[in-house]
Design a protein around this motif. Structure first.
Motif, PDB file in Angstrom:
ATOM      1  N   SER A   1       1.850  -2.527 -13.369  1.00 50.66           N
ATOM      2  CA  SER A   1       2.742  -2.480 -12.450  1.00 50.66           C
ATOM      3  C   SER A   1       3.339  -1.070 -12.204  1.00 50.66           C
ATOM      4  O   SER A   1       3.501  -0.391 -13.004  1.00 50.66           O
ATOM      5  CB  SER A   1       3.605  -3.528 -12.670  1.00 50.66           C
ATOM      6  OG  SER A   1       4.540  -3.395 -13.848  1.00 50.66           O
ATOM      7  N   ALA A   2       4.027  -0.869 -11.255  1.00 50.65           N
ATOM      8  CA  ALA A   2       4.692   0.463 -10.868  1.00 50.65           C
ATOM      9  C   ALA A   2       5.986   0.588 -12.142  1.00 50.65           C
ATOM     10  O   ALA A   2       6.140   1.788 -12.237  1.00 50.65           O
ATOM     11  CB  ALA A   2       5.565   0.318  -9.473  1.00 50.65           C
ATOM     12  N   SER A   3       6.653  -0.270 -12.493  1.00 50.69           N
ATOM     13  CA  SER A   3       7.512  -0.039 -13.281  1.00 50.69           C
ATOM     14  C   SER A   3       7.065   0.112 -14.670  1.00 50.69           C
ATOM     15  O   SER A   3       7.787   0.581 -15.399  1.00 50.69           O
ATOM     16  CB  SER A   3       8.492  -1.525 -13.388  1.00 50.69           C
ATOM     17  OG  SER A   3       7.517  -2.603 -13.877  1.00 50.69           O
TER      18      SER A   3
ATOM     19  N   LYS B   1      -0.005   8.295  -0.635  1.00 51.53           N
ATOM     20  CA  LYS B   1       0.001   8.107  -2.102  1.00 51.53           C
ATOM     21  C   LYS B   1      -1.556   7.860  -2.737  1.00 51.53           C
ATOM     22  O   LYS B   1      -2.015   8.565  -3.643  1.00 51.53           O
ATOM     23  CB  LYS B   1       0.675   6.918  -2.606  1.00 51.53           C
ATOM     24  CG  LYS B   1       2.292   7.362  -2.496  1.00 51.53           C
ATOM     25  CD  LYS B   1       3.189   5.929  -2.862  1.00 51.53           C
ATOM     26  CE  LYS B   1       4.689   6.367  -2.602  1.00 51.53           C
ATOM     27  NZ  LYS B   1       5.520   5.189  -3.239  1.00 51.53           N
TER      28      LYS B   1
ATOM     29  N   ALA C   1       7.582   5.529 -12.260  1.00 50.47           N
ATOM     30  CA  ALA C   1       9.018   4.992 -12.023  1.00 50.47           C
ATOM     31  C   ALA C   1      10.140   5.784 -12.458  1.00 50.47           C
ATOM     32  O   ALA C   1      11.183   5.870 -12.228  1.00 50.47           O
ATOM     33  CB  ALA C   1       9.034   3.593 -12.614  1.00 50.47           C
TER      34      ALA C   1
ATOM     35  N   GLU D   1       2.006  -1.131  -6.767  1.00 46.43           N
ATOM     36  CA  GLU D   1       3.478  -1.006  -6.129  1.00 46.43           C
ATOM     37  C   GLU D   1       3.852  -2.423  -5.666  1.00 46.43           C
ATOM     38  O   GLU D   1       4.873  -2.502  -5.385  1.00 46.43           O
ATOM     39  CB  GLU D   1       3.506   0.104  -5.131  1.00 46.43           C
ATOM     40  CG  GLU D   1       3.527   1.545  -5.762  1.00 46.43           C
ATOM     41  CD  GLU D   1       4.066   2.633  -4.857  1.00 46.43           C
ATOM     42  OE1 GLU D   1       4.688   3.619  -5.374  1.00 46.43           O
ATOM     43  OE2 GLU D   1       3.633   2.401  -3.501  1.00 46.43           O
ATOM     44  N   LYS D   2       2.820  -2.968  -4.917  1.00 46.44           N
ATOM     45  CA  LYS D   2       3.160  -4.435  -4.312  1.00 46.44           C
ATOM     46  C   LYS D   2       2.999  -5.460  -5.061  1.00 46.44           C
ATOM     47  O   LYS D   2       1.598  -5.388  -5.586  1.00 46.44           O
ATOM     48  CB  LYS D   2       2.479  -4.130  -2.674  1.00 46.44           C
ATOM     49  CG  LYS D   2       3.237  -3.335  -1.833  1.00 46.44           C
ATOM     50  CD  LYS D   2       2.514  -3.594  -0.504  1.00 46.44           C
ATOM     51  CE  LYS D   2       3.308  -2.786   0.689  1.00 46.44           C
ATOM     52  NZ  LYS D   2       2.783  -3.021   1.974  1.00 46.44           N
TER      53      LYS D   2
ATOM     54  N   SER E   1      -2.591  -0.153   1.663  1.00 45.81           N
ATOM     55  CA  SER E   1      -1.570   0.643   1.868  1.00 45.81           C
ATOM     56  C   SER E   1      -1.068   0.355   3.188  1.00 45.81           C
ATOM     57  O   SER E   1      -1.490  -0.680   3.797  1.00 45.81           O
ATOM     58  CB  SER E   1      -2.276   2.188   1.894  1.00 45.81           C
ATOM     59  OG  SER E   1      -3.063   2.397   3.141  1.00 45.81           O
TER      60      SER E   1
ATOM     61  N   VAL F   1      -0.452   0.173  -2.616  1.00 42.24           N
ATOM     62  CA  VAL F   1       0.758   1.156  -2.556  1.00 42.24           C
ATOM     63  C   VAL F   1       1.370   0.971  -1.147  1.00 42.24           C
ATOM     64  O   VAL F   1       0.680   0.232  -0.380  1.00 42.24           O
ATOM     65  CB  VAL F   1       0.436   2.679  -2.552  1.00 42.24           C
ATOM     66  CG1 VAL F   1      -0.230   2.970  -4.023  1.00 42.24           C
ATOM     67  CG2 VAL F   1      -0.582   2.894  -1.514  1.00 42.24           C
ATOM     68  N   TYR F   2       2.326   1.488  -1.048  1.00 44.38           N
ATOM     69  CA  TYR F   2       3.388   1.295   0.190  1.00 44.38           C
ATOM     70  C   TYR F   2       2.732   2.197   0.979  1.00 44.38           C
ATOM     71  O   TYR F   2       2.236   1.892   2.122  1.00 44.38           O
ATOM     72  CB  TYR F   2       4.906   1.385  -0.038  1.00 44.38           C
ATOM     73  CG  TYR F   2       5.358   0.146  -0.566  1.00 44.38           C
ATOM     74  CD1 TYR F   2       5.777  -0.682   0.334  1.00 44.38           C
ATOM     75  CD2 TYR F   2       5.758   0.072  -1.893  1.00 44.38           C
ATOM     76  CE1 TYR F   2       6.466  -2.038  -0.217  1.00 44.38           C
ATOM     77  CE2 TYR F   2       6.427  -1.097  -2.537  1.00 44.38           C
ATOM     78  CZ  TYR F   2       6.664  -1.990  -1.629  1.00 44.38           C
ATOM     79  OH  TYR F   2       7.282  -3.240  -2.143  1.00 44.38           O
TER      80      TYR F   2
END
Length: 314
Positions: free
Chosen positions: A80-82, A115, A87, A55-56, A132, A110-111
């Motif tokens: 990647s998250a995308s 998660k 997403a 995510e990062k 995280s 992750v943020y």
């Protein structure tokens, strides 16, 4: 005596006993020595696959995990998250259920910490926390590995000082690592920048019984007196941009300067998890100077994570 950690998750260091952490660190030292001796591929995970969710963005986490997996004979897949259906609304639970039928382990950066916990709850395979908002256990392992290399394996006799944001995720994991091993850490931070209550709870439950201790000192110069290790991290992490001006103002007195390092022991070392915002939390003369071991510390990310993969992946 620890014999196996296969199949375990790696979400926080509080999930591991002192003996288990030492087992991982000893394995990292052995794998590093074999690597330096020229054994560039140690076929412990041939045919195994690691999914890496980001995510990062990352430099060290991505490259160290990917090369570690490949040097163990396995394969790493960057996601990647995308690129994931996350997403587009797929749940973490469903992602975990599917991924864990394709791969042998999942590493996620992750943020929010929940998660990584949710991934682990619904995964059939080990889930590894690559960072995280609350914890960075992979970083802390390499930090302790580096401290042991430079200062000896008994960290209980050392004074380790973290200067800056006491609520930093890297500090949280370093606190737990040092504390579980029975060591002492001093946190130099301003009011309002204390460790997260959930981390303090973990420390009291898992580190204090081993003799670990931490203390908060508001005066950074007093904190670093006779320090063996001085550590800092960025003042503004990803996701904190709206707080940037306030954080810079509050933490400015905690910049690691030559004058600050000269209050530590003559053979003290300086550490930083990187990336560094030079001129903010640390000056060039320190990070590039005689105290700095940050490049050895960065190198050890690969060896510490190689040990985690080798020991946890079934």
């Amino acid at each position: 005596m620890v014999t196996s950690l296969k199949g375990r998750h790696f979400l926080t260091l509080a999930e591991y006993s002192r003996e288990e952490l030492l087992f991982i660190l000893e394995t990292a030292m052995q794998l590093k020595q074999r690597y330096l001796a020229g054994e560039r591929v140690i076929p412990l995970l041939v045919g195994r696959h690691l999914a890496m969710i980001f995510e990062k963005p990352s430099t060290r986490t991505r490259i160290s995990f990917e090369t570690a997996m490949r040097e163990l004979g396995g394969n790493a897949i960057y996601l990647s998250a995308s690129e994931l259906q996350l997403a587009r609304g797929e749940t973490i639970e469903d992602t975990a259920r599917v991924l864990s039928r394709y791969v042998d382990a999942v590493m996620a950066r992750v943020y929010e910490h929940y998660k990584i916990e949710r991934l682990a709850q619904y995964s059939r395979v080990p889930v590894i926390n690559g960072l995280s908002d609350l914890h960075h256990p992979a970083q802390a392992l390499s930090d302790v590995l580096t401290i042991m290399e430079k200062k000896g394996r008994d960290i209980t006799r050392l004074k380790i000082v973290f200067v800056g944001d006491g609520g930093d995720n890297v500090l949280h994991s370093l606190m737990l690592a040092v504390g579980i091993l029975g060591g002492r850490i001093v946190i130099a931070s301003p009011k309002g920048y204390e460790p997260h209550p959930s981390v303090v709870k973990l420390f009291n439950e898992h580190a204090a019984p081993n003799g670990g201790s931490y203390e908060i000192e508001r005066d950074p110069f007093k904190a670093v007196e006779n320090a063996d290790v001085v550590y800092t991290d960025v003042w503004v992490s990803m996701g904190q941009d709206k707080e940037r001006e306030k954080r810079l103002r509050d933490l400015e007195p905690y910049r690691v300067t030559v004058e600050l390092m000269e209050r530590a022991k003559p053979d003290a070392v300086f550490m930083h998890c990187l990336p560094a915002h030079r001129g903010e939390e640390v000056v060039d003369e320190v990070i590039d100077g005689r105290w700095s071991i940050v490049w050895d510390q960065a190198e050890n990310r690969k060896h510490a994570q190689k040990a985690v993969l080798a020991l946890l992946v079934p």
